[in-house]
Design an enzyme around this catalytic site. Structure first.
Site, PDB file in Angstrom:
ATOM      1  N   GLU A 100      36.312  31.414  35.007  1.00 28.94           N
ATOM      2  CA  GLU A 100      35.183  31.593  34.102  1.00 28.94           C
ATOM      3  C   GLU A 100      35.752  31.397  32.699  1.00 28.94           C
ATOM      4  OE1 GLU A 100      32.465  35.274  33.953  1.00 28.94           O
ATOM      5  OE2 GLU A 100      33.461  35.304  35.899  1.00 28.94           O
ATOM      6  N   ARG A 336      44.348  40.438  45.297  1.00 31.01           N
ATOM      7  CA  ARG A 336      44.610  40.283  43.865  1.00 31.01           C
ATOM      8  C   ARG A 336      46.035  40.687  43.557  1.00 31.01           C
ATOM      9  NH1 ARG A 336      39.797  40.049  40.782  1.00 31.01           N
ATOM     10  NH2 ARG A 336      40.755  40.568  38.815  1.00 31.01           N
ATOM     11  N   LYS A 346      40.174  41.224  30.833  1.00 32.77           N
ATOM     12  CA  LYS A 346      39.875  40.580  29.544  1.00 32.77           C
ATOM     13  C   LYS A 346      39.320  41.567  28.538  1.00 32.77           C
ATOM     14  CE  LYS A 346      38.767  36.474  32.114  1.00 32.77           C
ATOM     15  NZ  LYS A 346      37.751  35.943  32.997  1.00 32.77           N
TER      16      LYS A 346
HETATM   17  P1  ATP Z   1      39.349  39.264  35.119  1.00 29.33           P
HETATM   18  O1  ATP Z   1      38.066  40.006  35.241  1.00 29.33           O
HETATM   19  O2  ATP Z   1      40.544  40.004  35.616  1.00 29.33           O
HETATM   20  O3  ATP Z   1      39.613  38.698  33.771  1.00 29.33           O
HETATM   21  P2  ATP Z   1      38.042  37.291  36.768  1.00 29.33           P
HETATM   22  O4  ATP Z   1      38.083  37.505  38.225  1.00 29.33           O
HETATM   23  O5  ATP Z   1      36.770  37.562  36.069  1.00 29.33           O
HETATM   24  O6  ATP Z   1      39.276  38.010  36.116  1.00 29.33           O
HETATM   25  P3  ATP Z   1      37.823  34.442  36.873  1.00 29.33           P
HETATM   26  O7  ATP Z   1      37.944  33.531  35.730  1.00 29.33           O
HETATM   27  O8  ATP Z   1      36.507  34.662  37.470  1.00 29.33           O
HETATM   28  O9  ATP Z   1      38.451  35.812  36.396  1.00 29.33           O
HETATM   29  O10 ATP Z   1      38.884  34.070  37.990  1.00 29.33           O
HETATM   30  C1  ATP Z   1      39.152  32.791  38.476  1.00 29.33           C
HETATM   31  C2  ATP Z   1      39.814  32.906  39.826  1.00 29.33           C
HETATM   32  O11 ATP Z   1      41.002  33.677  39.734  1.00 29.33           O
HETATM   33  C3  ATP Z   1      38.924  33.615  40.833  1.00 29.33           C
HETATM   34  O12 ATP Z   1      39.016  32.923  42.056  1.00 29.33           O
HETATM   35  C4  ATP Z   1      39.517  34.997  40.943  1.00 29.33           C
HETATM   36  O13 ATP Z   1      39.283  35.547  42.208  1.00 29.33           O
HETATM   37  C5  ATP Z   1      40.997  34.716  40.699  1.00 29.33           C
HETATM   38  N1  ATP Z   1      41.673  35.903  40.170  1.00 29.33           N
HETATM   39  C6  ATP Z   1      41.278  36.653  39.116  1.00 29.33           C
HETATM   40  N2  ATP Z   1      42.103  37.709  38.949  1.00 29.33           N
HETATM   41  C7  ATP Z   1      43.055  37.619  39.914  1.00 29.33           C
HETATM   42  C8  ATP Z   1      44.200  38.417  40.280  1.00 29.33           C
HETATM   43  N3  ATP Z   1      44.524  39.516  39.613  1.00 29.33           N
HETATM   44  N4  ATP Z   1      44.950  38.020  41.336  1.00 29.33           N
HETATM   45  C9  ATP Z   1      44.643  36.907  42.008  1.00 29.33           C
HETATM   46  N5  ATP Z   1      43.592  36.119  41.726  1.00 29.33           N
HETATM   47  C10 ATP Z   1      42.797  36.448  40.695  1.00 29.33           C
HETATM   48 MG    MG Z   2      35.020  36.656  37.236  1.00 32.46          MG
END
Ligand code: ATP
Ligand code: MG
Length: 640
Positions: A100, A336, A346
């Site tokens: 995202e 994760r 974030k």
């Molecule tokens: P955050 O809320 O921690 O900033 P998010 O899940 O909103 O992260 P996205 O940009 O939606 O961030 O994530 C892109 C991809 O990375 C998704 O497939 C998500 O599942 C994966 N991802 C995010 N955080 C992790 C993590 N800590 N470990 C492994 N994969 C992750």
């Molecule tokens: Mg997300």
């Protein structure tokens, strides 16, 4: 899944750690012999094969993910599959990394990237008809209120820095029209309705705060198709205020899975900011739940890999695709990655920046990938850390010390060594004669070459390596005491020193060679007169506890006020210039793809720490960040 686990733990079969396959004992023996021979041959030819960086190994359910299916009972028939296969000209495995664009990527995303790219490569390698590896990067750009161009750019840079090149960059927004049309189709199927209930009402319908009260549907669920279509188009055409109407899926409110309780498919964002790519064209935006599975299908993603918190979403993913498309990618989950002693979210990082606790998204004390890059951690070190962890479904909290250890091991064999003094005090060696010393950049790897140091009469050592009063258990410099100087043939003995009367600080030490004495117990680093000065930033943990989020008073109360120590007048030997000229160290794949950055100027400052050049540096100003200390858990100054 039970079958996969059974297979993984079967005693007859053994895991080939290099490929991640389960093979017979005999086969494993054969492979090992072959690899040993190859390694020996490579070693003879001077090619190092020790510690090769390996792809993450698809294990368990990821290893046997199988084929995606063409849904024979797809409700809304469209021949996407043929089109999809035509577009990518093969039936290879296709994965995607779907960030995202609402912030910078962090350490956890590096795991997501390596899994998606590694999985495709792993399976692509097995496909006979094509050697093409097809991982995509797809921006999930469905919420313009939170997204910025800056993030799109930074995310792409980071993926490249890590050494991955997506075969294509796609955007959910490329499909906004198609998604809208499919949403209308869903309404026509009586599988979606426009709802005007607010957050509190919706929560109540879904069983209340604790989920304990009976679930029910609101009256909107009974609207007829025409009303829903008119309202949905009205949402699109700006007839509804932001957040006053939603398109909801008509799923199964009795189902035990909350992802089936009429989740939202379209929303009208609160701020109505223009979208980075589609401008003001759209007022309604699809939700992640709606757009993600459909875009996976459009793009012919065979394996939609995501983190385990989406396990429940599998059902809604299938439910929706089954009604709208006939190519069903399969969703599979992995755990994760989290690190102790830090925060990755974030929003939390944003508040640290706002409170000026850190310098920005790329502050070396954070674990965004930009911060990791600025701190000087090589992409290869990061990847080997992630590969070591492997792919599991368990959500892991990895000890920060393990991360540091992994980086340290990587640097140990791949970066040159120099001498640096954090807090210099002059030592005049009275009987020294000026001479040039040829000093290797690495004691182990002659290929790194050497550099010249001019040994001057006046040199600098670290203030902490001198004591006015000697003691038995002390082995560095003191009046009458001898210490070794790294790279110099003779040890030196201090004979006298001068002090600033007002401050009591040592001004200068006089010393002589001690050519007759015993071999000294300790050797200290030094730099000659006239070498460059540097600002050195040493960082320690940003938080006091291992779990800042759980600290009483929250993570803000857990901030360590002394996480950064600055040494403004450090000195580094002039070999530094050659290290800078020859960067990146090491010459890893990732940095070859991108530009050799300042942070790729890395070295080990002997007896101090590993350092990299900070982005605040200029041609005339050297600013260094500590990458990792030389040993675990050393204090601020990292000196022993
Ligand atoms: P955050 O809320 O921690 O900033 P998010 O899940 O909103 O992260 P996205 O940009 O939606 O961030 O994530 C892109 C991809 O990375 C998704 O497939 C998500 O599942 C994966 N991802 C995010 N955080 C992790 C993590 N800590 N470990 C492994 N994969 C992750
Ligand atoms: Mg997300």
């Amino acid at each position: 899944m039970a079958d996969d686990i059974a297979q993984q733990f079967s005693t007859k079969m053994q895991l080939d750690k290099e490929t991640g396959e389960m093979v017979s004992k005999n086969e494993l023996k054969k492979r090992t012999q072959k690899r040993t021979k190859k390694a020996a041959a490579a070693a003879r030819n001077g090619v190092s094969v020790s510690n090769p960086v390996q792809e993450p190994i698809p294990r368990g359910q990821l290893a046997t993910a199988g084929e995606p299916v063409v849904d024979p009972d797809a409700i809304f028939k469209q021949d996407f599959l043929a089109q999809v296969y035509k577009e990518r000209e093969s039936k290879n495995v296709v994965t995607r990394f779907p960030p995202e664009p609402n912030g910078y990527l962090h350490l956890g995303h590096a795991k997501a990237i390596t899994i998606n790219f590694g999985f495709a490569r792993y399976h692509g390698g097995k496909t006979v008809d094509s050697s093409v590896v097809i991982p995509l990067a797809r921006f999930d750009d469905t919420n313009p209120d939170a997204e910025k161009e800056e993030y799109f750019i930074a995310i792409q840079e980071t993926i490249r820095w890590l050494g991955f090149a997506p075969s294509k960059i796609t955007y959910t927004s490329d499909n906004f029209q198609r998604l809208f049309d499919l949403a209308e189709e869903l309404v026509k199927q009586k599988n979606a309705y426009v709802c005007h209930c607010n957050k509190a009402e919706t929560e109540l319908q879904r069983g209340g705060e604790k989920g304990a009260s009976p679930r029910y549907r609101c009256a909107h669920a009974n609207q007829d198709v025409e009303t829903n279509l008119e309202k949905f188009r009205g949402m699109r055409d700006g007839k509804c205020a932001p957040q006053s109407a939603w398109l909801r899926l008509k799923q199964d409110i009795e189902d035990p899975n909350p992802q089936m309780w009429d989740i939202a498919a379209y929303q009208i964002p609160k701020d109505q900011k223009p979208h980075f790519r589609t401008g003001t064209k759209w007022r309604v935006y699809p939700t992640y739940d709606f757009a993600h599975c459909l875009c996976d299908s459009f793009e012919g993603i065979t394996h939609s890999l995501c983190t385990t918190e989406f396990r429940m979403s599998r059902e809604s993913y299938k439910w929706l695709n089954h009604r709208l498309v006939n190519f069903q990618p399969m969703q599979r989950e992995y755990g994760r990655l989290n690190l102790t002693g830090t925060i990755l979210s974030k929003r939390d990082i944003q508040s640290l920046i706002e409170k000026k606790i850190v310098r920005g998204w790329d502050d070396p004390r954070l674990f965004t990938l930009k911060a990791i890059q600025r701190r000087g951690i090589p992409p290869g070190a990061l990847l080997s850390f992630i590969y070591e962890l492997g792919v599991t479904t368990a959500e892991s909290f990895v000890d920060n010390r393990r991360f540091q250890q992994s980086v340290r091991q990587y640097l140990e064999r791949s970066v040159p060594r120099l001498m640096l003094v954090l807090d210099p005090i002059p030592v005049v060696i009275e009987d020294a004669e000026e001479q040039y010393l040829d000093i290797p950049f690495s004691p182990k790897d002659s290929k790194m070459g050497s550099h010249k140091i001019k040994l001057t009469k006046r040199i600098y050592i670290d203030r902490s390596d001198f004591r006015e009063v000697d003691s038995k258990d002390y082995f560095r410099l003191a009046p009458g005491k001898t210490v070794g100087l790294l790279q110099i043939p003779y040890p030196v003995k201090a004979v006298s020193f001068t002090k600033d009367e007002a401050s009591g600080a040592i001004m200068e030490i006089k010393a002589v060679y001690d050519k007759e004495g015993k071999k000294p117990k300790t050797y200290i680093q030094w730099v000659p007169e006239g070498c460059p000065t540097a600002e050195v930033r040493i960082h320690t943990a940003l938080f006091n506890s291992d779990q800042p989020k759980l600290a009483s008073g929250g993570f803000m109360d857990d901030v360590n006020p002394n996480s950064e120590t600055i040494w403004p007048n450090a000195m580094v030997e002039s070999g530094f210039y050659e290290v800078r000229r020859r960067a990146p160290w090491p010459k890893t794949e990732g940095e070859k793809l991108g530009e050799a950055s300042l942070a790729s100027v890395r070295f080990q400052a002997m007896r101090v720490a590993y350092f990299a050049l900070d982005t605040d540096s200029t041609d005339d100003r050297i600013v260094l960040n500590q990458i990792v200390p030389l040993k675990e858990d050393l204090g601020k100054s990292s000196k022993g």
